[in-house]
Design an enzyme around this catalytic site. Structure first.
Site, PDB file in Angstrom:
ATOM      1  N   TYR A   1      -7.389   4.620 -14.136  1.00  0.00           N
ATOM      2  CA  TYR A   1      -7.528   5.351 -12.864  1.00  0.00           C
ATOM      3  C   TYR A   1      -7.346   6.858 -13.027  1.00  0.00           C
ATOM      4  O   TYR A   1      -7.285   7.568 -12.028  1.00  0.00           O
ATOM      5  CB  TYR A   1      -6.471   4.895 -11.850  1.00  0.00           C
ATOM      6  CG  TYR A   1      -6.258   3.408 -11.750  1.00  0.00           C
ATOM      7  CD1 TYR A   1      -7.241   2.581 -11.219  1.00  0.00           C
ATOM      8  CD2 TYR A   1      -5.063   2.826 -12.158  1.00  0.00           C
ATOM      9  CE1 TYR A   1      -7.030   1.216 -11.107  1.00  0.00           C
ATOM     10  CE2 TYR A   1      -4.843   1.467 -12.046  1.00  0.00           C
ATOM     11  CZ  TYR A   1      -5.838   0.664 -11.526  1.00  0.00           C
ATOM     12  OH  TYR A   1      -5.624  -0.674 -11.417  1.00  0.00           O
TER      13      TYR A   1
ATOM     14  N   TYR B   1       2.636  -2.250 -12.063  1.00  0.00           N
ATOM     15  CA  TYR B   1       1.329  -2.307 -12.725  1.00  0.00           C
ATOM     16  C   TYR B   1       1.394  -1.704 -14.132  1.00  0.00           C
ATOM     17  O   TYR B   1       0.429  -1.117 -14.617  1.00  0.00           O
ATOM     18  CB  TYR B   1       0.251  -1.618 -11.855  1.00  0.00           C
ATOM     19  CG  TYR B   1       0.251  -2.118 -10.431  1.00  0.00           C
ATOM     20  CD1 TYR B   1      -0.188  -3.397 -10.145  1.00  0.00           C
ATOM     21  CD2 TYR B   1       0.722  -1.331  -9.377  1.00  0.00           C
ATOM     22  CE1 TYR B   1      -0.166  -3.891  -8.841  1.00  0.00           C
ATOM     23  CE2 TYR B   1       0.744  -1.804  -8.074  1.00  0.00           C
ATOM     24  CZ  TYR B   1       0.297  -3.085  -7.806  1.00  0.00           C
ATOM     25  OH  TYR B   1       0.325  -3.566  -6.521  1.00  0.00           O
TER      26      TYR B   1
ATOM     27  N   CYS C   1      -8.159   2.782 -30.148  1.00  0.00           N
ATOM     28  CA  CYS C   1      -9.437   3.404 -30.502  1.00  0.00           C
ATOM     29  C   CYS C   1     -10.323   3.582 -29.286  1.00  0.00           C
ATOM     30  O   CYS C   1     -11.379   2.938 -29.164  1.00  0.00           O
ATOM     31  CB  CYS C   1     -10.150   2.549 -31.545  1.00  0.00           C
ATOM     32  SG  CYS C   1      -9.083   2.205 -32.936  1.00  0.00           S
TER      33      CYS C   1
ATOM     34  N   GLY D   1       0.759  -1.245   0.000  1.00  0.00           N
ATOM     35  CA  GLY D   1       0.000   0.000   0.000  1.00  0.00           C
ATOM     36  C   GLY D   1       0.784   1.285   0.000  1.00  0.00           C
ATOM     37  O   GLY D   1       0.228   2.344  -0.302  1.00  0.00           O
TER      38      GLY D   1
ATOM     39  N   GLU E   1       3.801  -6.564   2.310  1.00  0.00           N
ATOM     40  CA  GLU E   1       3.728  -7.015   0.909  1.00  0.00           C
ATOM     41  C   GLU E   1       3.813  -5.817  -0.034  1.00  0.00           C
ATOM     42  O   GLU E   1       2.875  -5.531  -0.772  1.00  0.00           O
ATOM     43  CB  GLU E   1       2.395  -7.737   0.665  1.00  0.00           C
ATOM     44  CG  GLU E   1       2.130  -8.917   1.571  1.00  0.00           C
ATOM     45  CD  GLU E   1       0.685  -9.419   1.464  1.00  0.00           C
ATOM     46  OE1 GLU E   1      -0.181  -8.692   0.932  1.00  0.00           O
ATOM     47  OE2 GLU E   1       0.434 -10.537   1.911  1.00  0.00           O
ATOM     48  N   PRO E   2       4.933  -5.096  -0.015  1.00  0.00           N
ATOM     49  CA  PRO E   2       5.010  -3.918  -0.884  1.00  0.00           C
ATOM     50  C   PRO E   2       5.170  -4.319  -2.349  1.00  0.00           C
ATOM     51  O   PRO E   2       5.883  -5.264  -2.669  1.00  0.00           O
ATOM     52  CB  PRO E   2       6.268  -3.208  -0.384  1.00  0.00           C
ATOM     53  CG  PRO E   2       7.124  -4.308   0.152  1.00  0.00           C
ATOM     54  CD  PRO E   2       6.182  -5.349   0.713  1.00  0.00           C
ATOM     55  N   GLY E   3       4.483  -3.638  -3.225  1.00  0.00           N
ATOM     56  CA  GLY E   3       4.626  -3.868  -4.657  1.00  0.00           C
ATOM     57  C   GLY E   3       5.149  -2.602  -5.313  1.00  0.00           C
ATOM     58  O   GLY E   3       6.319  -2.480  -5.670  1.00  0.00           O
TER      59      GLY E   3
HETATM   60  N1  LLP Z   1      -0.996  -7.192  -1.002  1.00  0.00           N
HETATM   61  C1  LLP Z   1      -2.248  -7.339  -1.481  1.00  0.00           C
HETATM   62  C2  LLP Z   1      -3.129  -8.324  -0.869  1.00  0.00           C
HETATM   63  C3  LLP Z   1      -2.671  -6.552  -2.557  1.00  0.00           C
HETATM   64  O1  LLP Z   1      -3.909  -6.689  -3.016  1.00  0.00           O
HETATM   65  C4  LLP Z   1      -1.790  -5.620  -3.141  1.00  0.00           C
HETATM   66  C5  LLP Z   1      -2.198  -4.806  -4.289  1.00  0.00           C
HETATM   67  C6  LLP Z   1      -0.486  -5.520  -2.617  1.00  0.00           C
HETATM   68  C7  LLP Z   1      -0.120  -6.311  -1.535  1.00  0.00           C
HETATM   69  C8  LLP Z   1       0.530  -4.570  -3.177  1.00  0.00           C
HETATM   70  O2  LLP Z   1       0.127  -3.261  -2.999  1.00  0.00           O
HETATM   71  P1  LLP Z   1       1.114  -2.032  -3.333  1.00  0.00           P
HETATM   72  O3  LLP Z   1       2.254  -2.083  -2.344  1.00  0.00           O
HETATM   73  O4  LLP Z   1       1.607  -2.205  -4.705  1.00  0.00           O
HETATM   74  O5  LLP Z   1       0.263  -0.848  -3.145  1.00  0.00           O
HETATM   75  N2  LLP Z   1      -3.257  -1.743 -10.491  1.00  0.00           N
HETATM   76  C9  LLP Z   1      -3.316  -0.718  -9.467  1.00  0.00           C
HETATM   77  C10 LLP Z   1      -2.884  -1.231  -8.123  1.00  0.00           C
HETATM   78  C11 LLP Z   1      -3.655  -2.444  -7.666  1.00  0.00           C
HETATM   79  C12 LLP Z   1      -3.185  -2.951  -6.328  1.00  0.00           C
HETATM   80  C13 LLP Z   1      -3.787  -4.267  -6.039  1.00  0.00           C
HETATM   81  N3  LLP Z   1      -3.353  -4.856  -4.837  1.00  0.00           N
HETATM   82  C14 LLP Z   1      -2.503   0.474  -9.919  1.00  0.00           C
HETATM   83  O6  LLP Z   1      -1.959   0.445 -11.019  1.00  0.00           O
HETATM   84  O7  LLP Z   1      -2.412   1.475  -9.207  1.00  0.00           O
END
Ligand code: LLP
Length: 413
Positions: free
Chosen positions: A317, A372, A343, A239, A273-275
């Site tokens: 978004y 993403y 298109c 998040g 769980e950072p993405g």
């Molecule tokens: N853990 C869980 C259970 C999640 O659902 C997510 C993201 C993460 C970790 C990683 O979250 P982060 O650290 O990346 O915020 N496609 C969207 C973002 C969707 C996120 C979905 N879940 C975008 O491009 O902004």
């Protein structure tokens, strides 16, 4: 330091010229900085200090094998959101004990695979799913490690599409019912109940919602202990946001300190769980200008060869991504709408942007596209999935070659 920065007249990734990569590989192409990936993992680790913790990188943000291997070598574990992501993790060299398996709709085959592998934790989303995990474990003569994803009813204050912690959202079980659900699950001999999981949203710019979510699961863990349930970890999800424009974002150290602060009294191991915060700033999308034409109002449309099929975030978004010229950066800036070739009127990367007079053939970089970006690319309008390049230690290599049309059609013939 940001990976994508100018060196003289040219934009570079860690000093490697992006024009040369575009000329050699073509566009659209994603470029990643291995140094940034390492630095992001190391900074997060350092933020948690010696408090017991594990970083499970959210593969959904970007599961290119080369990206995942760099993260693994830097000490990141993984969060998989599907059977496919579990297989990628294994292929990248992870052991099942390095994987937490999340996901709101796990199929029977995915549950079977996770159970037989013996992943570190299956983050269950409902009482029914716990039941199905227990049944699968019974069939295979295994004991499955499970955590329960709770929905704390806390607003993330982020974009509605990427907020997940309110009772109108499909994720997890309402925290008010969690105690009963866990009590029942922990009585099952096929289940080893190891923790609680919460993830309330993505691209969060404030720490308060994260603190509140952490406090909610700490309190629940205490209630479970009172019930005699052994909880070993709290998985607080991902998040943490990144600055796409001029947002102020808490530094990794402040983020980690805030979570440790709340969790410490419980003594429980902290998982995150950072993405995006790991891979977002590490990637850019290179695209070529294919047309420039006048737009009402005296500005112009700059049409790229990449669109929402390569980078969906702006169309989906309304997300902002900086756009920079790769070469010829010193021309007189003009105002333009930077758009894709698809298109759809939503296929727009930026309105009213200022770029040094773009000409057909010029290459631009769309920044902070590591998370993403490629992961959400599609074949819409029969675009090929883009090439991906890794820059590491002053050199670059293709880590995913561009898809061919034959590869697209092979499943149809
Ligand atoms: N853990 C869980 C259970 C999640 O659902 C997510 C993201 C993460 C970790 C990683 O979250 P982060 O650290 O990346 O915020 N496609 C969207 C973002 C969707 C996120 C979905 N879940 C975008 O491009 O902004």
């Amino acid at each position: 330091m940001h990976a994508f920065r100018p060196n003289g007249h040219e934009l570079t990734c860690d000093g490697v010229g992006l024009a040369g990569i575009a000329a050699s590989v073509g566009t659209p192409t994603y470029v990643y900085s291995a140094a940034t990936l390492r630095e992001r993992i190391e900074t997060l680790h350092a933020g948690f200090g010696d408090y017991p913790h594990a970083l499970h990188y959210a593969l959904k943000a970007n599961s290119n094998l080369a990206v995942v291997r760099v993260i693994r070598a830097a000490g990141g574990l993984v969060d998989a959101n599907s059977g496919g992501e579990i297989e990628v993790a294994l292929r990248a060299g992870y052991a099942p004990s390095d994987i937490v398996f999340t996901g709101v709709g796990k199929t029977p085959a995915e549950i079977d695979r996770a159970v037989t592998l013996g992943v570190k934790a299956i983050n269950a989303e409902s009482a029914g799913e716990l039941e199905r995990i227990a049944a699968a474990a019974g069939v295979h003569g295994r004991v499955a490690s499970v955590a329960l994803r709770v929905n704390p009813g806390i607003a993330s204050e982020s974009h509605p599409h990427i907020s997940t912690g309110m009772d109108s959202h499909k994720f997890g079980v309402p925290i008010a019912t969690a105690r009963t659900v866990v009590r029942e699950a922990s009585a099952r001999p096929e289940l080893d109940f190891v923790g609680l999981h919460v993830h309330i949203g993505s691209q969060m710019l404030g720490l308060e919602p994260l603190r509140r979510a952490a406090a909610a699961v700490v309190a629940l863990a205490q209630e479970l202990r009172d019930d005699g349930v052994r909880v070993t970890h709290l998985d607080l999800g991902g998040g943490l946001g990144i600055p796409y424009e001029d947002e102020t974002v808490p530094p990794a150290a402040a983020y980690a300190a805030a979570l440790v602060d709340v969790v410490k009294p419980s003594g429980l191991t902290l998982i995150v769980e950072p993405g995006r915060a790991v891979v977002g700033p590490a990637g850019a999308l290179l695209a070529s200008v294919v047309d420039v034409k006048p737009r009402a109002g005296g500005t112009r449309f700059v049409v790229l060869d990449a669109g929402m099929s390569e980078l969906l975030r702006p169309a989906l978004y309304g997300a902002f991504h900086r756009i920079e010229a790769v070469a010829e950066r010193n021309g007189t800036p003009v105002t333009c709408d930077v758009v894709g070739p698809i298109c759809e009127s939503s296929d727009v990367f930026g309105v009213g942007r200022s770029l040094p007079a773009p000409r057909v053939g010029a290459v631009v970089a769309i920044l902070d596209a590591g998370a993403y970006g490629a992961a959400m690319a599609s074949n819409y309008n029969r675009h090929a999935l883009p090439a991906e390049v890794m820059v590491d230690a002053g050199a670059w290599r293709v880590v995913r070659r561009r898809q061919t049309l034959d590869e697209q059609l092979v499943c149809e013939e």
